[in-house]
Design an enzyme around this catalytic site. Structure first.
Site, PDB file in Angstrom:
ATOM      1  N   THR A 197       0.804  -1.223   0.000  1.00  0.00           N
ATOM      2  CA  THR A 197       0.000   0.000   0.000  1.00  0.00           C
ATOM      3  C   THR A 197       0.842   1.281   0.000  1.00  0.00           C
ATOM      4  O   THR A 197       0.387   2.308  -0.495  1.00  0.00           O
ATOM      5  CB  THR A 197      -0.924   0.044   1.238  1.00  0.00           C
ATOM      6  OG1 THR A 197      -0.121  -0.070   2.410  1.00  0.00           O
ATOM      7  CG2 THR A 197      -1.952  -1.061   1.190  1.00  0.00           C
ATOM      8  N   LYS A 276      -2.317   7.418  -0.377  1.00  0.00           N
ATOM      9  CA  LYS A 276      -2.345   6.799   0.948  1.00  0.00           C
ATOM     10  C   LYS A 276      -2.241   7.924   1.979  1.00  0.00           C
ATOM     11  O   LYS A 276      -1.328   8.742   1.918  1.00  0.00           O
ATOM     12  CB  LYS A 276      -1.178   5.812   1.107  1.00  0.00           C
ATOM     13  CG  LYS A 276      -1.191   5.117   2.451  1.00  0.00           C
ATOM     14  CD  LYS A 276      -0.196   3.974   2.538  1.00  0.00           C
ATOM     15  CE  LYS A 276      -0.303   3.322   3.912  1.00  0.00           C
ATOM     16  NZ  LYS A 276       0.504   2.134   4.065  1.00  0.00           N
TER      17      LYS A 276
HETATM   18  N1  ASP Z   1       5.412  -1.605   3.458  1.00  0.00           N
HETATM   19  C1  ASP Z   1       4.337  -2.380   2.878  1.00  0.00           C
HETATM   20  C2  ASP Z   1       4.316  -2.132   1.392  1.00  0.00           C
HETATM   21  O1  ASP Z   1       3.960  -1.090   0.973  1.00  0.00           O
HETATM   22  C3  ASP Z   1       3.037  -2.075   3.491  1.00  0.00           C
HETATM   23  C4  ASP Z   1       1.848  -2.675   2.800  1.00  0.00           C
HETATM   24  O2  ASP Z   1       1.921  -3.583   2.014  1.00  0.00           O
HETATM   25  O3  ASP Z   1       0.761  -2.214   3.059  1.00  0.00           O
HETATM   26  O4  ASP Z   1       4.656  -3.019   0.672  1.00  0.00           O
END
Ligand code: ASP
Length: 476
Positions: A197, A276
């Site tokens: 994310t 985000k």
């Molecule tokens: N740090 C992770 C990423 O962006 C967090 C997630 O997957 O939400 O891959």
């Protein structure tokens, strides 16, 4: 976590340190005293009551004072060692963290969807030794754990990368864009991309420029909480994203993530207008400067806007997978000196996006650097730290002076979107700055809009009476 029971191993050598998986003193002594190890089912009598559950491995980076039980409810509870009066073993279940790859049932009457895995929490599980979330689930394992997906479509998966999204970048964008183009030409009815994310909005913007005129939905999805946690959003997000790809009518690059106030529905956000906005809330993604495109709730999509590209039957799609990574992105701060910008020019960068203050400002100290950029043919674009609203550089003297230095305003394009658009535009027209400028200042994927609707700007302020009344209704 999958609680699948693998084997019954009654006689565990208690002197073997490995059976305490991550626990240290004083917890190891407590476990030895009562003859239990990790993976034992126990009844714990404590000064705070009685708990029944499975002793989980402990992350080596967590504190040494607590024993962690997985309760029947699925929740984990940490029990402080000095509150434990007794631990009575009732069984032993070594859990497997491996979710079996499941052959997907094929139903000729259902749409075909291609799922590309890139990594991130949606494809993760916890490593109990280190406490880290590691990318480990292949998309096949992922749908092995979300069988509802088979009711929606025929899903075919391909794991492209297994990385967290902080490690996604232009090289991965190019591969993804090409893969999406191939899937569309091969006749898939929709594409889903599992992604971390943190930087999903950069990738969604990049794909919005690189894959244009798609006849089918291209839906990005992630999760804020890994699938071993009871509050995980992974399954709901994946189910709704897959529905939007298989049956939805929005043939654009969209992000499908948790809705704002409940776990009832997901929102579909346009790839160039999404961001985000919270580090840990599940409802972290917001459409900025506009409202989301639609809501998805299991098998129902409710459009919130009408101005989107509709699904088509043809297989026409334009893939322009290019990126010039000599693009810098500067978040202006008061006191910033010219050398911050100059160092990019000296290093051979060809374009710079600034997130400026207010209506699009930087201080006077930066002017010599802006002049240097203009003379060196380095294009400088202005976006806003306020995130909402439009760059308006004719209002104040500062803005007018910056314009005179050749800085190009980008209306209400989000800073991250501007950064990836510039990398893409420079690669599309390596020798034609006028064309780069034209591409940058022409909206091509909803990246700039005519106006911001009044409900396109909503940042709740807690504590005030009207918001208390509203939240009372939402949360009652
Ligand atoms: N740090 C992770 C990423 O962006 C967090 C997630 O997957 O939400 O891959």
């Amino acid at each position: 976590m999958s609680d699948e029971v693998q084997s019954e191993a009654a006689a565990v050598p208690i002197e073997d340190a490995a059976v305490f998986k991550g626990y240290r003193e004083p917890c190891v002594s407590v476990m030895r005293r009562f003859g239990v190890t990790v993976w034992c089912d126990v009844i714990a009598e404590t000064t705070r009551g009685r708990f029944e559950g499975l002793i989980l491995p402990r992350s080596e980076t967590s504190d040494e004072l607590h024993l962690v039980l997985k309760l029947e409810s699925g929740y984990n509870v940490g029990i402080r060692h000095d509150t434990i009066e007794s631990l009575r073993k009732t069984g032993y279940r070594e859990a497997s963290y491996k979710i079996p790859e499941k052959a997907f049932p094929v139903d000729a009457g259902k749409p075909r969807v291609r799922l590309f895995g890139t990594g991130g929490t949606i494809a993760s599980r916890l490593d109990y030794r280190t406490g880290a979330v590691i990318p480990a689930f292949s998309p096949g394992e992922l749908y092995g754990s979300v069988p509802e997906l088979a009711d929606i479509c025929n899903l075919e998966t391909e794991k492209l990368f297994g990385i967290f999204s902080e490690n996604m970048g232009p090289p991965q964008y190019l591969i993804l864009a090409e893969k999406i183009g191939e899937a569309i030409r091969e006749g898939y009815d929709g594409v889903v991309i599992g992604h971390g994310t943190d930087t999903m909005h950069y990738t969604s913007a990049a794909l919005s420029f690189m894959v244009q005129g798609s006849p089918v939905p291209i839906v990005m999805v992630g999760s804020q909480r890994s699938s071993d946690r009871p509050s995980s959003d992974a399954a709901q997000n994946l189910i709704n994203a897959t529905w939007a790809a298989a049956h939805g009518d929005i043939a654009e690059v969209i992000v499908c993530m948790f809705g704002p106030t409940s776990d009832r529905y997901n929102l579909l956000h346009r790839g160039t207008r999404v961001r985000k906005m919270h580090s840990s809330y599940r409802s972290t993604f917001r459409t900025l400067g506009d409202i989301p495109l639609a809501m998805v709730e299991r098998d129902e999509i409710t459009p919130l806007k009408d101005d989107y590209a509709r699904r088509r039957e043809d297989r026409e799609v334009t893939v322009r997978a290019k990126f010039d990574d000599r693009v810098g992105f500067i978040y202006y701060y008061p006191g910033m000196k010219a050398d911050v910008i100059e160092s990019l020019i000296d290093a051979g960068y060809r374009g710079i996006v600034i997130a400026g203050t207010g209506l699009g400002h930087v201080n006077r100290l930066a002017y010599p650097a802006l002049e240097k950029a203009r003379k060196a043919g380095v294009q400088v674009y202005m976006t806003l730290q306020t995130l909402w609203g439009f760059v308006q550089m004719h209002v104040y003297e500062t803005g007018r002076e910056i314009l005179e230095e050749g800085v190009i305003p980008l209306a209400n394009m989000l800073p991250e979107t501007a950064y990836v658009k510039l990398g893409w535009a420079l690669a599309c027209h390596p020798d034609d700055p006028a064309k780069v400028r034209e591409l940058m200042t022409t909206p091509i994927a909803g990246d700039m809009t005519e106006r911001e609707p009044h409900d396109g700007y909503l940042v709740f302020q807690g504590g005030v009476p009207e918001m208390k009344a509203f939240l009372g209704k939402v949360w009652s």
